[in-house]
Design an enzyme around this catalytic site. Structure first.
Site, PDB file in Angstrom:
ATOM      1  N   GLU A 285       0.830  -1.218   0.000  1.00 12.40           N
ATOM      2  CA  GLU A 285       0.000   0.000   0.000  1.00 12.40           C
ATOM      3  C   GLU A 285       0.858   1.259   0.000  1.00 12.40           C
ATOM      4  O   GLU A 285       0.481   2.271   0.594  1.00 12.40           O
ATOM      5  CB  GLU A 285      -0.939   0.033   1.215  1.00 12.40           C
ATOM      6  CG  GLU A 285      -2.133  -0.839   1.104  1.00 12.40           C
ATOM      7  CD  GLU A 285      -2.891  -0.647  -0.191  1.00 12.40           C
ATOM      8  OE1 GLU A 285      -3.295  -1.656  -0.759  1.00 12.40           O
ATOM      9  OE2 GLU A 285      -3.038   0.505  -0.653  1.00 12.40           O
TER      10      GLU A 285
HETATM   11  C1  FAD Z   1       2.951  -9.770  -0.031  1.00 10.81           C
HETATM   12  C2  FAD Z   1       2.725  -8.630  -0.962  1.00 10.81           C
HETATM   13  C3  FAD Z   1       1.436  -8.308  -1.346  1.00 10.81           C
HETATM   14  C4  FAD Z   1       1.207  -7.271  -2.250  1.00 10.81           C
HETATM   15  N1  FAD Z   1      -0.066  -7.018  -2.696  1.00 10.81           N
HETATM   16  C5  FAD Z   1      -0.246  -6.180  -3.746  1.00 10.81           C
HETATM   17  C6  FAD Z   1      -1.515  -6.068  -4.382  1.00 10.81           C
HETATM   18  O1  FAD Z   1      -2.500  -6.682  -3.974  1.00 10.81           O
HETATM   19  N2  FAD Z   1      -1.606  -5.270  -5.468  1.00 10.81           N
HETATM   20  C7  FAD Z   1      -0.551  -4.563  -5.956  1.00 10.81           C
HETATM   21  O2  FAD Z   1      -0.708  -3.870  -6.949  1.00 10.81           O
HETATM   22  N3  FAD Z   1       0.662  -4.631  -5.360  1.00 10.81           N
HETATM   23  C8  FAD Z   1       0.840  -5.418  -4.275  1.00 10.81           C
HETATM   24  N4  FAD Z   1       2.064  -5.527  -3.676  1.00 10.81           N
HETATM   25  C9  FAD Z   1       3.162  -4.666  -4.137  1.00 10.81           C
HETATM   26  C10 FAD Z   1       3.498  -3.564  -3.139  1.00 10.81           C
HETATM   27  O3  FAD Z   1       2.482  -2.613  -3.097  1.00 10.81           O
HETATM   28  C11 FAD Z   1       4.880  -3.001  -3.534  1.00 10.81           C
HETATM   29  O4  FAD Z   1       5.829  -3.985  -3.160  1.00 10.81           O
HETATM   30  C12 FAD Z   1       5.193  -1.668  -2.877  1.00 10.81           C
HETATM   31  O5  FAD Z   1       4.351  -0.658  -3.360  1.00 10.81           O
HETATM   32  C13 FAD Z   1       6.644  -1.239  -3.110  1.00 10.81           C
HETATM   33  O6  FAD Z   1       7.022  -1.382  -4.428  1.00 10.81           O
HETATM   34  P1  FAD Z   1       8.363  -2.205  -4.771  1.00 10.81           P
HETATM   35  O7  FAD Z   1       8.331  -3.464  -4.023  1.00 10.81           O
HETATM   36  O8  FAD Z   1       8.501  -2.282  -6.232  1.00 10.81           O
HETATM   37  O9  FAD Z   1       9.533  -1.344  -4.172  1.00 10.81           O
HETATM   38  P2  FAD Z   1      10.316  -0.166  -4.913  1.00 10.81           P
HETATM   39  O10 FAD Z   1       9.334   0.813  -5.456  1.00 10.81           O
HETATM   40  O11 FAD Z   1      11.310  -0.732  -5.824  1.00 10.81           O
HETATM   41  O12 FAD Z   1      11.045   0.526  -3.681  1.00 10.81           O
HETATM   42  C14 FAD Z   1      12.213  -0.037  -3.085  1.00 10.81           C
HETATM   43  C15 FAD Z   1      12.656   0.875  -1.939  1.00 10.81           C
HETATM   44  O13 FAD Z   1      12.960   2.178  -2.442  1.00 10.81           O
HETATM   45  C16 FAD Z   1      12.189   3.163  -1.796  1.00 10.81           C
HETATM   46  N5  FAD Z   1      11.823   4.189  -2.776  1.00 10.81           N
HETATM   47  C17 FAD Z   1      11.315   4.005  -4.016  1.00 10.81           C
HETATM   48  N6  FAD Z   1      11.108   5.187  -4.607  1.00 10.81           N
HETATM   49  C18 FAD Z   1      11.458   6.142  -3.739  1.00 10.81           C
HETATM   50  C19 FAD Z   1      11.467   7.576  -3.743  1.00 10.81           C
HETATM   51  N7  FAD Z   1      11.021   8.257  -4.801  1.00 10.81           N
HETATM   52  N8  FAD Z   1      11.903   8.214  -2.655  1.00 10.81           N
HETATM   53  C20 FAD Z   1      12.303   7.547  -1.576  1.00 10.81           C
HETATM   54  N9  FAD Z   1      12.325   6.205  -1.500  1.00 10.81           N
HETATM   55  C21 FAD Z   1      11.909   5.513  -2.566  1.00 10.81           C
HETATM   56  C22 FAD Z   1      10.970   2.437  -1.231  1.00 10.81           C
HETATM   57  O14 FAD Z   1      10.418   3.094  -0.102  1.00 10.81           O
HETATM   58  C23 FAD Z   1      11.564   1.074  -0.879  1.00 10.81           C
HETATM   59  O15 FAD Z   1      12.142   1.117   0.378  1.00 10.81           O
HETATM   60  C24 FAD Z   1       2.309  -6.518  -2.736  1.00 10.81           C
HETATM   61  C25 FAD Z   1       3.600  -6.827  -2.324  1.00 10.81           C
HETATM   62  C26 FAD Z   1       3.824  -7.870  -1.467  1.00 10.81           C
HETATM   63  C27 FAD Z   1       5.243  -8.216  -1.088  1.00 10.81           C
END
Ligand code: FAD
Length: 594
Positions: A441
């Protein structure tokens, strides 16, 4: 086997006594929510969750979900049956619109029930939880026909919903979405692409799954401004509105995860699936944000709900486990050692967790009332004020409550010593399950950026100015309440510190955006402390009014609140100090030197 008792007394205290929700009977649906109705609901829900949902938590953790060769997914033993009972009992549609079969009762009641589900079994609770978010997006942004078509079955729970944002190359940055939507001559779209980590994306608990999918219509503008939102049902509906032909969407795999094993986290493949546009082309993020705001309240709740069940188990263990004698003399002479609850450091961990949990619960119930007021208050000014509070505080609810909730869950595990690390006692599952709430989220880091980047300056700073003005007024109105002085002093101080941080932001963040990014985490923590301090004042005031010798509940509440002021609020000093150092040092170390 871990234990769980729904904190019904605390819920009643908040709903009836602190928030005095009976005073809002002029709002639609509130008149039906008499204290008797609320109490009956809470009692029934407590029984169901303790007896049916809670025992399945360990089952879900051990069995997980299984993807069959045909792409179907089997949920853990007992989940389907429990879900059916959950729906039959009306626990999934408490606050949904009666026009589509919902009960139209206040959101704080739905939130109380959701807290029980989440404490007992976070993985299970995510199935109806995601559905409620999808329901809200269709309700807010769908056409009348879409609402009539999908909402009644989603309200009854016969169909569930999902949110499909994430793709392999994009999580936080949704502007990178590649999934495509090709317009068809009949007004539908063909959706193609891959979504990953989709919670409840495929399962065997409902007759249909209504996927909400973000995709880019051919020729759409680049980035976030070119994204549209689509309804993609697992089964396309026949002429009678029943699930018919299978749509070209399938589960390509399940993730192996650290926790929430009972929830199916799916790779979803869209191979020219039939989709229906929600709202206007390229305006998908607006509708998705409606869903995400609702979901963020639910995820914040997951943080303290995990901390609550972990605390309950730690408390039981601390009263039972015998180790060493109390430093102030033997407390259990009939036993070979004293129970560890006599030791101050064990009490520190328990009280840190308890004071947070009770404050967090109050904050979320207060927010649920604000959410209702933002839609239903008769006066436009009151609606606006409540809407401002929700805009400002939603990232705080999501990030602060999951950050501290995870800490509470960990502290509770620590109370168990080595037993906490061993699966037998169930504490490991609470920690593992809770961890995701800081990530999905929108990560907590992104919530903090939302607070400083969007919410702080929105409407010329009106959101925080209104909130701080309310707190100032509260302090003024209650300055003569005997016994409340300590709590009000704490609130005054932390609000002053958050104000100071806000001014620092004004002076330093615009000049150098890295200062805003560097300060954002600490700034959000300050806001969280202020919000909890405010609700602790409300609880303390009510406890002072109701205090009696025959019922220790109120005196205990006052002691817990005092602990919050003395031992948790001082964290604000550190956050303010750290925040004011800005971003220079952290940005000066070259990437290759890390
Ligand atoms: C168990 C699970 C269930 C999920 N359920 C859903 C779902 O139902 N539907 C759905 O669509 N998604 C879902 N997700 C995805 C989830 O919402 C994302 O994992 C989350 O939004 C973060 O994206 P990412 O993992 O690609 O991390 P990234 O975006 O790659 O971020 C990696 C790190 O970098 C930081 N970061 C990134 N950009 C910036 C910035 N501009 N400034 C500062 N820090 C930054 C982040 O805070 C994080 O610490 C789920 C994930 C998991 C693991």
């Amino acid at each position: 086997m871990p234990v769980y008792t729904a904190p019904v007394r605390d819920m009643q205290f908040l709903i009836h006594d602190v928030l005095q929700t009976q005073n809002y009977s002029n709002l639609p649906g509130f008149a039906d929510a008499t204290p008797d109705v609320i109490d009956a609901f809470l009692e029934e829900s407590a029984k169901f969750h303790q007896n049916v949902v809670h025992p399945l938590n360990v089952v879900g953790d051990k069995e997980g979900c299984i993807r069959n060769d045909d792409g179907s997914v089997k949920t853990p033993t007992g989940f389907k049956d429990a879900y059916n009972q959950f729906c039959e009992n009306g626990f999934g549609n408490i606050s949904m619109d009666p026009e589509y079969g919902g009960q139209g009762l206040p959101l704080y009641l739905a939130i109380a029930v959701t807290e029980m589900t989440s404490s007992c079994n976070q993985a299970f609770g995510m199935y109806p939880g995601l559905s409620a978010g999808a329901w809200r997006a269709i309700h807010a942004a769908g056409s009348d026909e879409q609402k009539q078509t999908y909402l009644p079955k989603m309200t009854s729970g016969e169909w569930t919903g999902t949110m499909n944002l994430t793709e392999p190359q994009c999580g936080t940055d949704l502007g990178l979405i590649r999934s495509k939507a090709e317009p068809q001559s009949d007004g539908t779209y063909k959706i193609s692409g891959q979504k990953i980590w989709i919670s409840a994306g495929e399962h065997d608990m409902a007759d249909n799954i209504i996927h909400l999918v973000l995709a880019r219509i051919e020729g759409a503008p680049e980035g976030i401004k070119g994204i549209s939102l689509f309804i993609v049902p697992k089964f396309i509906l026949d002429a009678d509105g029943n699930p018919g032909e299978r749509n070209a969407v399938s589960c390509g795999g399940l993730e192996e995860k650290m926790g929430i094993h009972g929830n199916a986290t799916c790779v979803m493949n869209y191979d020219g699936a039939t989709g229906y546009l929600i709202g206007e082309e390229h305006k998908g993020m607006r509708a998705m944000f409606i869903m995400m705001n609702e979901a963020r309240l639910g995820v914040g709740l997951q943080g303290y709900a995990a901390s609550e069940i972990a605390y309950q188990n730690a408390l039981a263990f601390a009263k039972d486990r015998l180790q060493s004698r109390s430093v102030t003399g033997v407390k259990a002479p009939d036993k070979p050692a004293d129970p560890i609850i006599v030791h101050p450091d064990v009490r520190r961990m328990l009280l840190d967790t308890k004071a947070f949990n009770e404050g967090a619960r109050a904050f979320v119930y207060w927010a649920a009332l604000q959410e209702e007021l933002s839609h239903k208050a008769p006066d436009e000014k009151d609606r606006q004020k409540a809407d401002d509070y929700m805009a400002l505080l939603t990232p705080v609810i999501k990030a602060y409550l999951t950050h501290k909730g995870y800490q509470g869950t960990n502290d509770a595990l620590q109370v168990f010593g080595g037993s906490g690390f061993c699966e037998e006692w169930g504490m490991s599952q609470f920690v593992r399950d809770c961890r995701i709430s800081l990530i999905y989220e929108g990560t907590n880091g992104i919530q903090a950026l939302d607070l400083v980047g969007r919410k702080l300056m929105a409407e010329g700073g009106r959101y925080w100015q209104t909130y701080f003005a309310e707190i100032d007024q509260y302090i003024e109105d209650n300055k003569n309440v005997e016994g409340l002085e300590l709590y009000l002093e704490g609130l005054k101080k932390v609000k002053g510190q958050t104000m100071e941080a806000t001014q620092w932001m004004g002076a330093n963040a615009m000049a150098n955006f890295d200062n805003a990014g560097a300060a954002s985490h600490d700034y959000l923590q300050l806001f969280g402390l202020t919000a909890l301090s405010y609700v602790w004042c409300m609880m303390a005031k009510t406890a002072l009014e109701k205090k009696s010798d025959s019922d220790p509940f109120y005196e205990n509440k006052l002691i817990t609140g005092k602990y919050f002021v003395e031992r948790i609020l001082p964290e604000a000093d550190t956050h303010l100090t750290k925040l004011k150092t800005g971003g220079d040092t952290m940005m000066s170390l070259p990437a290759e030197a890390f």
